[in-house]
Design an enzyme around this catalytic site. Structure first.
Site, PDB file in Angstrom:
ATOM      1  N   ASP A   1     -69.324  -1.078  37.647  1.00 22.89           N
ATOM      2  CA  ASP A   1     -68.093  -1.194  38.422  1.00 22.89           C
ATOM      3  C   ASP A   1     -66.993  -0.322  37.806  1.00 22.89           C
ATOM      4  OD1 ASP A   1     -66.531  -2.721  36.509  1.00 22.89           O
ATOM      5  OD2 ASP A   1     -67.718  -4.471  37.066  1.00 22.89           O
ATOM      6  N   ARG A   2     -65.899  -0.215  38.515  1.00 22.16           N
ATOM      7  CA  ARG A   2     -64.836   0.743  38.169  1.00 22.16           C
ATOM      8  C   ARG A   2     -64.393   0.644  36.713  1.00 22.16           C
ATOM      9  NH1 ARG A   2     -59.315   1.197  37.951  1.00 22.16           N
ATOM     10  NH2 ARG A   2     -58.382   3.051  38.899  1.00 22.16           N
TER      11      ARG A   2
END
Length: 242
Positions: A106-107
């Site tokens: 994820d980011r």
């Protein structure tokens, strides 16, 4: 290619998509071999054949394998309207290879990330039957005790499923009692963060440190190394570091 290669696999090797997508392309009559429309996915293509899709010749892409230390703030996507995408960290020469991440981070998650244009390799790495473990180091918002670590190890129910890590260990690093190693055998979206939340913790920093037996040791954030398919598999299966 003495006996040739199936047309659907040939087109996949050309970067036209996974099996279902290329079979749709074939069945719609868009593919010609030596000037003749071919509608059979199993049709054998030889080295000397000219294959065209919508009138343009296609050829198998060179396969590229990149291992990166992903920094926080970048998304594992081919394109994104809001955030910088991970391919933007690679030099211009890699753009034409259409690399994609093998399993997403994820980011805000950092650490080991494989990028390739080899769909078969990606499927092999991700398939549960391979049981390629992934180790994450997580910095929690407060100290965790052994009881909570054992509870985490026993499994956490998410989306109606009981997810059990392969191991959960409290690490001997500062700040004391707040770093844990979590080893996973399967990938579920935001799994480490969501498991921690279900136990009352927030993850402040999350780093993927290991894929199989390949460890992240010296590669700086945002940097990468290119490997051959064989070198990468050897690192994953037998041990290696970047």
């Amino acid at each position: 290619m003495n006996e040739g290669i199936r047309l659907n696999r040939f087109l996949a090797m050309c970067g036209l998509g996974a099996r279902r997508k290329v079979e749709d392309i074939i069945s719609s009559g868009r593919v010609k071999v030596d000037g003749k429309v071919v509608l059979m996915p199993a049709y054998r293509v030889d080295e000397g054949n000219e294959v065209t899709v919508d009138g343009s010749r296609v050829q198998p892409e060179s396969k590229v394998y990149v291992v990166m230390n992903k920094p926080a703030g970048w998304v594992c996507s081919v394109s994104d309207p809001f955030d910088p995408v991970i391919a933007g960290l690679l030099p211009e020469k890699y753009r034409s290879f259409r690399l994609f991440p093998v399993g997403r981070l994820d980011r805000e998650t950092e650490g080991l990330l494989i990028l390739t244009n080899d769909g078969t390799f990606a499927q092999e790495v991700l398939h549960p039957s391979r049981r390629i473990l992934r180790e994450y180091h997580a910095l929690l918002d407060r100290e965790i005790n052994r009881k909570s670590a054992r509870e985490w190890l026993s499994g956490v129910e998410l989306d109606g499923r009981l997810l059990k890590p392969a191991s959960v260990l409290i690490l001997d690093r500062e700040p004391a009692g707040r770093w844990v190693s979590v080893v996973l055998a399967e990938g579920v979206k935001r799994e480490v963060r969501r498991m921690a939340q279900s136990l009352g913790f927030e993850v402040e920093v999350l780093v993927r440190k290991r894929i199989g037996k390949m460890e992240l040791k010296e590669l700086p954030a945002g940097k990468f190394v290119e490997m051959s398919r064989g070198e990468l598999w050897n690192a994953i299966r037998s041990g290696g570091s970047v």
